[in-house]
Design an enzyme around this catalytic site. Structure first.
Site, PDB file in Angstrom:
ATOM      1  CB  CYS A 158      50.412   1.344  76.928  1.00  0.00           C
ATOM      2  SG  CYS A 158      52.118   1.853  77.224  1.00  0.00           S
ATOM      3  CG  HIS A 291      47.413  -1.824  81.218  1.00  0.00           C
ATOM      4  ND1 HIS A 291      47.656  -1.973  79.867  1.00  0.00           N
ATOM      5  CD2 HIS A 291      48.339  -0.945  81.662  1.00  0.00           C
ATOM      6  CE1 HIS A 291      48.685  -1.219  79.508  1.00  0.00           C
ATOM      7  NE2 HIS A 291      49.119  -0.581  80.579  1.00  0.00           N
ATOM      8  CG  HIS A 326      53.549  -2.992  78.475  1.00  0.00           C
ATOM      9  ND1 HIS A 326      52.486  -2.984  77.590  1.00  0.00           N
ATOM     10  CD2 HIS A 326      53.550  -1.765  79.044  1.00  0.00           C
ATOM     11  CE1 HIS A 326      51.875  -1.832  77.648  1.00  0.00           C
ATOM     12  NE2 HIS A 326      52.494  -1.056  78.513  1.00  0.00           N
TER      13      HIS A 326
END
Lengths: 396, 85, 339
Positions: A158, A291, A326
């Site tokens: 990620c 995040h 996400h």
């Protein structure tokens, strides 16, 4: 000051262009909903940030031949990368030493998972054998953009796109490139949907980053790219600068393969490095695009790291994953675009679905949009394998 | 009960690929996590799947596993009480 | 600008290359569709608790990396950078097959977690508790070269002194059989088996007695057959080298039609020592790291094993080696090493 950003392109659950994404952000309109394109037994149990265009629609939009072997990852990437170059008014990539740095975790898996059991018997599916690997979509996009030299793909879960973006700046600073298109792309897939399910960190409701009762993340798909150009090119071509990439940091948490450490060490180090490169003190950061995946682990760990960096002077912060989900490898690039939009609009985007601060930290993200004079935005992207990356964008 | 404990030991060794261990190496009251057998949070998730697949017990919150997987004895008791398979 | 050196190189491959005094003294001829690597005894490098979760790529990568660090007595490298074309394909296939055969039920997380490309880099960092810069590249046959180039930039810019760089690949069980199927249907396809392996280097700005200088590295996504000679010439000119100063040319011949690029390159030179290696390592996206390992060994030992020779006489003094690799006419890399 850092390297100039002269163009950007994006496609996500909240819009198929920079304009559309901006409109959604300003209207606090999320793109997370029910899964449409993928056949999975879990579709009732999850919420996703899906791009509302089918592969056929993307193919048409891109004027690709009907029969091709682009994966969805590639299609999304091509839309965003093409838009970024257009936004930067670049029609010919051969005029300067131009590179392309993409990133992905899914790669061609969206097609591999559909056709792997037919490869042996169905000739029409065999075009997807060679497209599984991470570099395939990158190569296809580079070819279409006419970029022939330095082309690569980063795959660090990620944090991938954030790493791609900082590599671009480093290559320009090192004199290896004059200009570079940087970012990432990931499509939804049965593989990742099931993968995150086994980790029990996927929510069946809209994700609530930083909330005390957060239940997990919503997966998303997206692609976004920035165009970075050296000062020489900017001056010569009299380019409009959208923002500057003034700082970046990459560190490893070295704690666990998937979980983040209790004291957010990797995150802390990444943010510190970025501030150092940007030559900024923490109190000069006006907004943090966190995040903030809304998993119990990340949000706590990231909060602790934020407190270690910013102490009592926590800047306004939010996680825009409450809008897009996400988007895995692409997250760093999506959120780079959002950080730049924040600077352009002088507007901070809200953290949707937040109600109660975590008892451990008491931190509260902003829950509605704020019009505010800002100069520096910090964006975090943390991945499995302890890969922590931070980018700092500054007003042009 | 002894049968179930034996079964659990065999399953854990297999599921978690604990090649170095035999059933005799795992005592009923040994701590499975932390200092004992040294299992970690990923192993906990694996065991949660095993509970569902083999015994029909579904845990929705991974944190529940902490108490249930304390030792073979504790796990066996829990399964005996809650199993649907 | 600081000079960059390869200070040690550790290789695991289909040949006996790990933990050997000799250098390709006895080589085995490869045949068949795929070839597995010669796996070392991992127990000396990896704890049972970790070993139980790892597929071959991770085991090979961690082992080669650990040995490389040991060779240089480094406990905390300034950066860890890896490259892999297919990543952790074994666990990827495992998880995918579990999804398909169990209809998405009762899936377990381990293979999903182990399937991400950065698993090797992450595991190394975890073992060392190394919080430094960590990155993973996956761009087909330049995956390893990009890891090397990233290290080069860090070192040249003075941002690091010792970087752990590696390339790794594992065969996997399924996708490789389909790639082989497609290759075998093509009469001009790859003639060597598909292989696997791991090679790790300590790349440094500190010169030691074991140093071989990494003079330069260039990567190109696309080069036509009509341009390749120009590209090579410009690469050498950029490094103020004459054609005659290249003591050996190491290329990634795999028997397919694109070997033509290597013929065109060799044509530039008069009587150059031409070496090749994929008949020893097999073909895989990071096989060029095996090639670089051979170059490092050649320059260090001043010997060229017969098995590496494709054509030409060998010089007694070997100072400068040019390496060139590409895959299906794409992802070209040039590397210059100098003793």
């Amino acid at each position: 000051m850092g390297v100039a950003i002269t163009g950007m392109g994006i496609i996500s659950a909240i819009g198929h262009s920079v304009e559309e994404n901006k409109t959604s952000l300003l209207a606090s309109k999320s793109g997370i909903g029910n899964l449409r394109h993928i056949l999975t037994n879990h579709s009732q149990a999850i919420k996703v940030g899906e791009v509302l265009l089918s592969n056929a629609e993307l193919t048409r939009q891109l004027h690709l031949p009907e029969i091709h072997n682009y994966t969805r990852t590639g299609l999304l990437g091509l839309v965003a990368a093409t838009a970024a170059l257009e936004n930067s008014n670049i029609s010919d990539c051969s005029t300067y030493r131009t590179g392309f740095i993409s990133s992905t975790t899914v790669g061609g898996m969206d097609m591999t998972e559909q056709y792997i059991k037919q490869f042996a018997t169905d000739v029409t599916t065999q075009k997807y054998i060679a497209t599984h690997h991470a570099g395939d979509s990158t190569q296809k996009i580079a070819d279409t953009l006419g970029i022939n030299g330095l082309v690569t793909t980063i795959s660090t879960a990620c944090s991938s796109a954030a790493n791609a973006i900082m590599l671009g700046e480093r290559l320009i600073k090192a004199g290896k490139l004059d200009r570079v298109v940087v970012g990432g792309t990931d499509s939804l897939s049965k593989f990742t949907i099931n993968g995150f399910k086994t980790l029990m960190i996927q929510s069946d409701a809209l994700c609530a980053p930083f909330d005390a009762h957060r239940k997990g993340l919503n997966l998303g798909e997206a692609a976004a790219y920035l165009v970075l150009e050296s000062d020489t090119v900017v001056q010569k071509e009299k380019k409009d600068v959208l923002a500057y990439l003034s700082g970046y940091g990459n560190a490893n948490d070295a704690f666990h393969q998937t979980a983040s450490s209790d004291n957010g060490e990797g995150a802390f180090l990444a943010m510190q490095k970025a501030l150092e490169i940007a030559n900024l003190n923490p109190d000069q950061i006006d907004y943090i695009n966190a995040h903030g995946t809304a998993t119990p682990n990340n949000d706590l760990s990231e909060s602790i790291a934020l407190k270690r960096v910013f102490g009592d002077q926590m800047p306004d912060f939010s996680s825009t994953k409450s809008f897009t989900g996400h988007t895995l490898a692409a997250a760093g690039a999506i959120e780079a675009v959002f950080s730049i939009l924040a600077l352009q609009e002088q507007y901070l985007f809200p953290n949707l679905n937040f109600n109660t601060p975590m008892p451990e930290t008491g931190l509260k993200p902003i829950t509605s949009g704020i019009k505010k004079e800002i100069r520096h935005v910090l964006s975090n992207s943390f991945g499995f394998g302890g890969n922590c990356s931070t980018l700092i964008f500054s007003k042009a | 009960m002894a049968e179930l404990r034996q079964e659990l030991k065999e399953k854990i060794i297999e599921q978690l690929n604990l090649e170095e261990f035999s059933v005799a190496d795992i005592a009923d009251d040994d701590a499975l996590f932390g200092d004992g057998l040294g299992l970690d949070s990923i192993d906990a998730l694996e065991l949660i799947v095993m509970l569902d697949k083999d015994y029909g017990i579904q845990l929705t919150d991974p944190k529940e596993g902490k108490e249930i997987f304390k030792s073979i004895a504790v796990l066996a008791d829990y399964i005996t009480e809650n199993r649907s398979k | 600008m600081k000079k960059v050196y390869l200070n040690t190189a550790v290789n695991i491959s289909a040949q006996d290359t790990f933990d050997q005094e000799g250098f390709l003294n006895e080589t085995k001829e490869l045949s068949g569709k795929t070839i597995t690597a010669n796996y070392p005894n991992y127990k000396h490098y990896i704890t049972p608790a970790n070993l139980r979760r790892m597929a071959e790529a991770v085991k090979m990568g961690v082992t080669a990396a650990t040995q490389a660090l040991k060779n240089m007595a480094i406990t905390q490298p300034d950066a860890i950078i890896t490259g892999t074309g297919m990543g952790c394909i074994d666990d990827t296939e495992k998880f995918l097959n579990a999804i398909i055969s169990n209809s998405e039920q009762f899936l377990t997380p381990t293979s999903f977690i182990q399937s991400t490309h950065n698993t090797v880099g992450a595991q190394i960092a975890l073992n060392l508790k190394c919080k430094a810069y960590n990155n993973t590249y996956s761009q087909a046959s330049v995956s390893f070269e990009w890891a090397l180039m990233d290290a080069q930039v860090l070192l040249q810019q003075g941002e690091a002194e010792n970087v752990l760089v590696g390339g790794y690949e594992e065969l996997g069980k399924e996708i490789v059989t389909y790639r082989r199927m497609m290759e075998d249907a093509d009469s001009l396809g790859i003639q060597v088996p598909f292989g696997e392996g791991a090679t790790f280097f300590i790349v440094s700005s500190e010169k030691t007695e074991n140093s071989i200088e990494l003079m330069d590295i260039e990567v190109w996504s696309k080069i036509s057959t009509t341009s390749i000679q120009d590209n090579i010439m410009r690469f050498l000119e950029k490094n103020t080298l004459q054609l005659s100063e290249i003591d050996a040319l190491i290329v990634g011949r795999n028997g397919d039609v694109f070997d033509h690029y290597y013929n065109l390159t060799a044509d530039l030179f008069e009587n150059i020592t031409q070496l090749h290696y994929k008949h020893l390592s097999g073909e895989f996206y990071t096989a060029s790291s095996f090639g670089l390992w051979t170059a490092y060994e050649i320059l260090s030992r001043q010997e060229i094993p017969k098995a590496l020779i494709f054509k030409g006489e060998t010089k007694s003094n070997k100072h400068t080696i040019l390496l060139y690799n590409q895959f299906k006419g794409r992802d070209h890399s040039f590397i210059l090493l100098k003793r």
